[in-house]
Design a protein around this motif. Structure first.
Motif, PDB file in Angstrom:
ATOM      1  N   UNK A  40       5.818  68.115  10.867  1.00  0.00           N
ATOM      2  CA  UNK A  40       4.566  68.865  10.777  1.00  0.00           C
ATOM      3  C   UNK A  40       4.190  69.509  12.098  1.00  0.00           C
ATOM      4  N   UNK A  41       4.289  68.739  13.173  1.00  0.00           N
ATOM      5  CA  UNK A  41       3.939  69.281  14.496  1.00  0.00           C
ATOM      6  C   UNK A  41       4.960  70.328  14.921  1.00  0.00           C
ATOM      7  N   UNK A  42       6.238  70.088  14.618  1.00  0.00           N
ATOM      8  CA  UNK A  42       7.261  71.056  14.988  1.00  0.00           C
ATOM      9  C   UNK A  42       7.033  72.396  14.291  1.00  0.00           C
ATOM     10  N   UNK A  43       6.701  72.371  13.011  1.00  0.00           N
ATOM     11  CA  UNK A  43       6.423  73.616  12.298  1.00  0.00           C
ATOM     12  C   UNK A  43       5.193  74.314  12.882  1.00  0.00           C
ATOM     13  N   UNK A  44       4.223  73.531  13.338  1.00  0.00           N
ATOM     14  CA  UNK A  44       3.004  74.089  13.912  1.00  0.00           C
ATOM     15  C   UNK A  44       3.287  74.830  15.215  1.00  0.00           C
ATOM     16  N   UNK A  45       4.147  74.272  16.060  1.00  0.00           N
ATOM     17  CA  UNK A  45       4.381  74.874  17.375  1.00  0.00           C
ATOM     18  C   UNK A  45       5.548  75.857  17.393  1.00  0.00           C
ATOM     19  N   UNK A  46       6.290  75.951  16.294  1.00  0.00           N
ATOM     20  CA  UNK A  46       7.452  76.836  16.279  1.00  0.00           C
ATOM     21  C   UNK A  46       7.101  78.298  16.519  1.00  0.00           C
ATOM     22  N   UNK A  47       6.109  78.894  15.842  1.00  0.00           N
ATOM     23  CA  UNK A  47       5.811  80.314  16.086  1.00  0.00           C
ATOM     24  C   UNK A  47       5.455  80.631  17.539  1.00  0.00           C
ATOM     25  N   UNK A  48       4.529  79.863  18.180  1.00  0.00           N
ATOM     26  CA  UNK A  48       4.256  80.195  19.584  1.00  0.00           C
ATOM     27  C   UNK A  48       5.445  79.940  20.510  1.00  0.00           C
ATOM     28  N   UNK A  49       6.308  78.966  20.177  1.00  0.00           N
ATOM     29  CA  UNK A  49       7.500  78.736  20.996  1.00  0.00           C
ATOM     30  C   UNK A  49       8.428  79.943  20.945  1.00  0.00           C
ATOM     31  N   UNK A  50       8.625  80.493  19.760  1.00  0.00           N
ATOM     32  CA  UNK A  50       9.461  81.688  19.635  1.00  0.00           C
ATOM     33  C   UNK A  50       8.862  82.838  20.445  1.00  0.00           C
ATOM     34  N   UNK A  51       7.539  82.962  20.412  1.00  0.00           N
ATOM     35  CA  UNK A  51       6.865  84.038  21.131  1.00  0.00           C
ATOM     36  C   UNK A  51       7.011  83.889  22.645  1.00  0.00           C
ATOM     37  N   UNK A  52       6.689  82.707  23.178  1.00  0.00           N
ATOM     38  CA  UNK A  52       6.700  82.542  24.639  1.00  0.00           C
ATOM     39  C   UNK A  52       8.110  82.509  25.193  1.00  0.00           C
ATOM     40  N   UNK A  53       9.094  82.207  24.358  1.00  0.00           N
ATOM     41  CA  UNK A  53      10.469  82.185  24.850  1.00  0.00           C
ATOM     42  C   UNK A  53      10.945  83.575  25.269  1.00  0.00           C
TER      43      UNK A  53
ATOM     44  N   UNK B 154       5.313  73.176  27.554  1.00  0.00           N
ATOM     45  CA  UNK B 154       3.916  72.791  27.353  1.00  0.00           C
ATOM     46  C   UNK B 154       3.624  72.561  25.870  1.00  0.00           C
ATOM     47  N   UNK B 155       4.223  73.374  25.017  1.00  0.00           N
ATOM     48  CA  UNK B 155       4.059  73.151  23.581  1.00  0.00           C
ATOM     49  C   UNK B 155       4.768  71.878  23.138  1.00  0.00           C
ATOM     50  N   UNK B 156       5.962  71.628  23.682  1.00  0.00           N
ATOM     51  CA  UNK B 156       6.664  70.391  23.347  1.00  0.00           C
ATOM     52  C   UNK B 156       5.909  69.170  23.865  1.00  0.00           C
TER      53      UNK B 156
ATOM     54  N   UNK C 174       7.367  63.989  27.272  1.00  0.00           N
ATOM     55  CA  UNK C 174       6.042  63.417  27.463  1.00  0.00           C
ATOM     56  C   UNK C 174       5.800  62.962  28.899  1.00  0.00           C
ATOM     57  N   UNK C 175       6.828  62.442  29.580  1.00  0.00           N
ATOM     58  CA  UNK C 175       6.591  61.762  30.851  1.00  0.00           C
ATOM     59  C   UNK C 175       7.052  62.519  32.094  1.00  0.00           C
TER      60      UNK C 175
ATOM     61  N   UNK D  77      17.362  73.412  16.370  1.00  0.00           N
ATOM     62  CA  UNK D  77      18.217  74.132  17.293  1.00  0.00           C
ATOM     63  C   UNK D  77      17.527  75.299  17.963  1.00  0.00           C
ATOM     64  N   UNK D  78      16.616  75.943  17.256  1.00  0.00           N
ATOM     65  CA  UNK D  78      15.877  77.064  17.821  1.00  0.00           C
ATOM     66  C   UNK D  78      15.008  76.609  18.988  1.00  0.00           C
ATOM     67  N   UNK D  79      14.298  75.504  18.806  1.00  0.00           N
ATOM     68  CA  UNK D  79      13.474  74.955  19.876  1.00  0.00           C
ATOM     69  C   UNK D  79      14.351  74.399  20.991  1.00  0.00           C
ATOM     70  N   UNK D  80      15.403  73.704  20.598  1.00  0.00           N
ATOM     71  CA  UNK D  80      16.306  73.048  21.554  1.00  0.00           C
ATOM     72  C   UNK D  80      16.921  74.056  22.518  1.00  0.00           C
TER      73      UNK D  80
END
Length: 256
Positions: free
Chosen positions: A22-35, A48-50, A95-96, A116-119
């Protein structure tokens, strides 16, 4: 009782997986954008999104993280060297670890759908199969260090399932540290093996996760001739610290 425990474990694992996705789907669009902002600036924003994902997911599934610095952290880039006992290690790093940083990751994982897209946008991909791939990986690591981005490397090279505190270390991280004159910061993941020993969600367990940042190891003035000594020094330092933080039943059995 055993059947009940298995049912509870299955429900917990399903819950953890749903929250994860659920969280991954939520942050996927902005991750694609900022990349699109490039390897350094874009990659930093991806983290920061991760980090948001990690700050939500770990407490949501009952994994409580405690971070300890044995000496104060510094702002200059360094090479973090961590022990590798669990598939949870890379997720916990988000996280740390102080930002900005990049872990090294297997290039094959970038082919996994969604993940893989986020990775691919949050690691330095490592391809050890070819000379060309290894050379490109080294160039990518040098690029990050020279742009004030720290690296996270697992010097054991694979997940440690031996029952020993550490596997033998590879030399690559120490060569990189000396070549770039970048200090090493050893890191201990103390409890990750107890939280997730194998790569399937039914193995996930709630509980504490201690992360210990050991004193920084300077490399100023060292040459490639010092690689074996530096590798031995850091491994011994991590081995002794791990034994002080947790027990190793396999070793204790050998001494009986």
């Amino acid at each position: 009782m055993r059947v009940l425990l298995k049912c509870l474990q299955a429900l917990y694992s399903l819950y953890a997986l749903v929250i994860w996705l659920g969280i991954m789907f939520l942050i996927l669009p902005p991750i694609v954008l900022v990349s699109l902002f490039g390897k350094v600036a874009g990659g930093n924003m991806v983290f920061y999104f991760l980090r948001f994902w990690a700050h939500v997911w770990f407490p949501a599934v009952g994994i409580f993280v405690k971070r300890t610095w044995q000496t104060p952290r510094t702002k200059e880039p360094c090479i973090y060297l961590a022990n590798h006992t669990s598939y949870l290690d890379a997720a916990l790093a988000v996280k740390v670890m102080p930002l900005p940083f990049r872990p090294l990751g297997k290039v094959e994982l970038s082919r996994i759908p969604l993940f893989g897209l986020i990775y691919s946008r949050s690691v330095v991909p490592v391809d050890r199969k070819t000379t060309k791939g290894r050379a490109q990986s080294m160039r990518d690591m040098l690029y990050m260090i020279r742009h004030n981005v720290s690296l996270l490397i697992f010097p054991e090279g694979t997940t440690n399932e031996s029952g020993q505190p550490l596997l033998p270390f590879h030399s690559g991280a120490f060569r990189l540290a000396i070549e770039t004159q970048t200090p090493i910061r050893p890191v201990l993941y103390v409890d990750n093996h107890a939280r997730l020993a194998k790569m399937h969600m039914m193995a996930l367990r709630p509980g504490p996760c201690r992360v210990v940042f050991l004193p920084q190891v300077p490399v100023a003035g060292l040459t490639m001739d010092d690689v074996p000594r530096l590798k031995k020094q850091v491994r011994q330092m991590m081995d002794e610290a791990l034994r002080s933080y947790r027990s190793f039943p396999e070793l204790e059995a050998e001494t009986i």
